[in-house]
Design a protein around this motif. Structure first.
Motif, PDB file in Angstrom:
ATOM      1  N   GLY A  19      -7.575  -6.620  22.029  1.00 31.36           N
ATOM      2  CA  GLY A  19      -8.506  -6.939  21.146  1.00 31.36           C
ATOM      3  C   GLY A  19      -9.641  -5.734  20.811  1.00 31.36           C
ATOM      4  O   GLY A  19     -10.427  -5.914  20.144  1.00 31.36           O
ATOM      5  N   ILE A  20      -9.698  -4.845  21.688  1.00 25.35           N
ATOM      6  CA  ILE A  20     -10.653  -3.737  21.812  1.00 25.35           C
ATOM      7  C   ILE A  20     -10.452  -3.008  20.527  1.00 25.35           C
ATOM      8  O   ILE A  20      -9.246  -2.417  20.287  1.00 25.35           O
ATOM      9  CB  ILE A  20     -10.764  -2.928  23.023  1.00 25.35           C
ATOM     10  N   ARG A  21     -11.417  -2.984  19.538  1.00 21.97           N
ATOM     11  CA  ARG A  21     -11.214  -1.968  18.148  1.00 21.97           C
ATOM     12  C   ARG A  21     -12.102  -0.948  18.029  1.00 21.97           C
ATOM     13  O   ARG A  21     -11.990   0.009  17.302  1.00 21.97           O
ATOM     14  CB  ARG A  21     -11.778  -3.137  17.130  1.00 21.97           C
ATOM     15  N   LYS A  22     -13.043  -0.709  19.031  1.00 24.84           N
ATOM     16  CA  LYS A  22     -13.820   0.574  18.847  1.00 24.84           C
ATOM     17  C   LYS A  22     -13.061   1.745  19.162  1.00 24.84           C
ATOM     18  O   LYS A  22     -12.118   1.801  19.821  1.00 24.84           O
ATOM     19  CB  LYS A  22     -15.064   0.299  19.808  1.00 24.84           C
ATOM     20  N   PRO A  23     -13.626   2.635  18.579  1.00 23.84           N
ATOM     21  CA  PRO A  23     -12.880   3.968  18.841  1.00 23.84           C
ATOM     22  C   PRO A  23     -13.029   4.260  20.343  1.00 23.84           C
ATOM     23  O   PRO A  23     -13.880   4.084  21.090  1.00 23.84           O
ATOM     24  CB  PRO A  23     -13.876   5.276  18.156  1.00 23.84           C
ATOM     25  N   ASN A  59     -14.644   1.822  32.421  1.00 20.46           N
ATOM     26  CA  ASN A  59     -13.363   1.884  33.488  1.00 20.46           C
ATOM     27  C   ASN A  59     -12.754   0.536  33.356  1.00 20.46           C
ATOM     28  O   ASN A  59     -11.555   0.574  33.948  1.00 20.46           O
ATOM     29  CB  ASN A  59     -13.981   2.122  34.979  1.00 20.46           C
ATOM     30  N   THR A  60     -13.100  -0.548  33.033  1.00 21.18           N
ATOM     31  CA  THR A  60     -12.387  -1.630  33.161  1.00 21.18           C
ATOM     32  C   THR A  60     -12.577  -2.440  31.774  1.00 21.18           C
ATOM     33  O   THR A  60     -12.988  -2.059  30.794  1.00 21.18           O
ATOM     34  CB  THR A  60     -13.202  -2.530  34.100  1.00 21.18           C
ATOM     35  N   LEU A  61     -11.602  -3.526  31.594  1.00 21.21           N
ATOM     36  CA  LEU A  61     -11.559  -4.278  30.298  1.00 21.21           C
ATOM     37  C   LEU A  61     -12.770  -4.896  30.245  1.00 21.21           C
ATOM     38  O   LEU A  61     -13.390  -5.009  29.112  1.00 21.21           O
ATOM     39  CB  LEU A  61     -10.300  -5.182  30.427  1.00 21.21           C
ATOM     40  N   GLU A  62     -13.434  -5.352  31.237  1.00 19.63           N
ATOM     41  CA  GLU A  62     -14.742  -5.750  31.186  1.00 19.63           C
ATOM     42  C   GLU A  62     -15.824  -5.159  30.796  1.00 19.63           C
ATOM     43  O   GLU A  62     -16.361  -5.600  29.880  1.00 19.63           O
ATOM     44  CB  GLU A  62     -15.251  -6.619  32.623  1.00 19.63           C
ATOM     45  N   ASP A  63     -15.731  -3.759  31.035  1.00 19.20           N
ATOM     46  CA  ASP A  63     -16.850  -2.991  30.417  1.00 19.20           C
ATOM     47  C   ASP A  63     -16.386  -2.690  28.994  1.00 19.20           C
ATOM     48  O   ASP A  63     -17.230  -2.686  28.102  1.00 19.20           O
ATOM     49  CB  ASP A  63     -16.352  -1.377  31.330  1.00 19.20           C
ATOM     50  N   LEU A  64     -15.270  -2.796  28.743  1.00 19.40           N
ATOM     51  CA  LEU A  64     -15.132  -2.310  27.242  1.00 19.40           C
ATOM     52  C   LEU A  64     -15.318  -3.633  26.580  1.00 19.40           C
ATOM     53  O   LEU A  64     -15.888  -3.141  25.330  1.00 19.40           O
ATOM     54  CB  LEU A  64     -13.472  -2.230  26.876  1.00 19.40           C
ATOM     55  N   TRP A  65     -15.280  -4.691  26.834  1.00 18.58           N
ATOM     56  CA  TRP A  65     -15.581  -5.783  26.246  1.00 18.58           C
ATOM     57  C   TRP A  65     -16.993  -6.018  25.929  1.00 18.58           C
ATOM     58  O   TRP A  65     -17.619  -6.173  24.972  1.00 18.58           O
ATOM     59  CB  TRP A  65     -15.110  -7.295  26.824  1.00 18.58           C
ATOM     60  N   HIS A  66     -18.024  -5.657  27.026  1.00 19.13           N
ATOM     61  CA  HIS A  66     -19.523  -5.275  26.839  1.00 19.13           C
ATOM     62  C   HIS A  66     -19.617  -4.377  25.723  1.00 19.13           C
ATOM     63  O   HIS A  66     -20.751  -4.593  24.981  1.00 19.13           O
ATOM     64  CB  HIS A  66     -19.929  -4.970  28.284  1.00 19.13           C
ATOM     65  N   SER A  67     -19.022  -3.354  25.782  1.00 17.26           N
ATOM     66  CA  SER A  67     -19.163  -2.325  24.967  1.00 17.26           C
ATOM     67  C   SER A  67     -18.652  -2.571  23.379  1.00 17.26           C
ATOM     68  O   SER A  67     -19.554  -2.508  22.472  1.00 17.26           O
ATOM     69  CB  SER A  67     -18.355  -0.830  25.183  1.00 17.26           C
TER      70      SER A  67
END
Length: 225
Positions: free
Chosen positions: A173-177, A126-134
């Motif tokens: 910079g998030i690259r995952k699908p 839900n957040t950019l922080e979540d995405l960086w962790h993922s």
């Protein structure tokens, strides 16, 4: 278990359980199966079995498992991946292609430790922080990102993030699908694609459609054109 291209499978990702398929003349399990079959025929690229909450089979685990197996077999007939929401034990037991979990569910790291099967693992964000962790977890194959808009399909959901958040994620910079979810309609698809989403995930846009085939094709049109 079939090996799948993750980015391709996210194009039109249908999520549903018996609670999403009311029908006054049929039982919900039968109705889910019929809707899923129509959606597969029309071209969905992935299906997530998310059967939980009021009007689901959650309190009847054997009936739920039997329905999950029926749906799995139907998906495999169309060579479409079958994902189980949250219930990792069920996913492993019935040889699902993958499992999808939320931030507060079991960790993808623990899921990988539970089985040697090559499960596809999706994680909600839900957040950019979540995405960086993922992004940093090699165990995570794709990210669900949302809700894009408020939705009635979940009783409790995080604050809506809007259509442009996926672009912010890509610019960061998030690259995952990424598959966008939450209140997405056909008219939103082109902008989400342009902003960097690999696909869209929907529940009611298909499960409550008066014409499932038309609904699927309208959603696909924006992604494939």
């Amino acid at each position: 278990m079939i090996m799948h291209d993750i980015q391709q499978m996210l194009t039109l990702y249908f999520i549903a359980g018996t609670q999403d398929c009311p029908n006054p003349t049929e039982d919900r399990a039968k109705n889910l199966f019929l809707i899923l079959e129509q959606a597969l025929q029309a071209g969905i690229t992935c299906f997530q079995f998310r059967d939980k909450g009021n009007n689901s089979l959650e309190a009847q685990p054997q009936a739920q498992k039997a329905l999950a197996i029926q749906c799995r077999d139907l998906c495999h007939r169309y060579k479409v991946p079958f994902i189980v929401d949250d219930n990792v034990a069920l996913a492993i037991e019935i040889d699902a292609d993958g499992v999808h979990v939320g931030q507060k569910d079991i960790s993808p790291i623990m899921i990988r430790q539970m089985t040697n099967k090559p499960l596809i693992i999706g994680l909600s964000n839900n957040t950019l922080e979540d995405l960086w962790h993922s992004e940093q977890m090699i165990e995570v194959d794709y990210c669900g990102l949302g809700p894009v808009f408020p939705t009635n399909s979940k009783e409790k959901h995080n604050p809506p993030i809007g259509l442009d958040f996926v672009k912010k994620a890509r610019d960061a910079g998030i690259r995952k699908p990424i598959v966008s979810i939450g209140g997405v309609k056909a008219e939103h698809v082109a902008i989400l694609k342009q902003n960097g989403a690999n696909g869209i995930a929907v529940i009611s846009a298909i499960s409550l459609a008066s014409n499932v085939s038309q609904a699927v094709k309208a959603l696909l049109y924006g992604y494939l054109n």
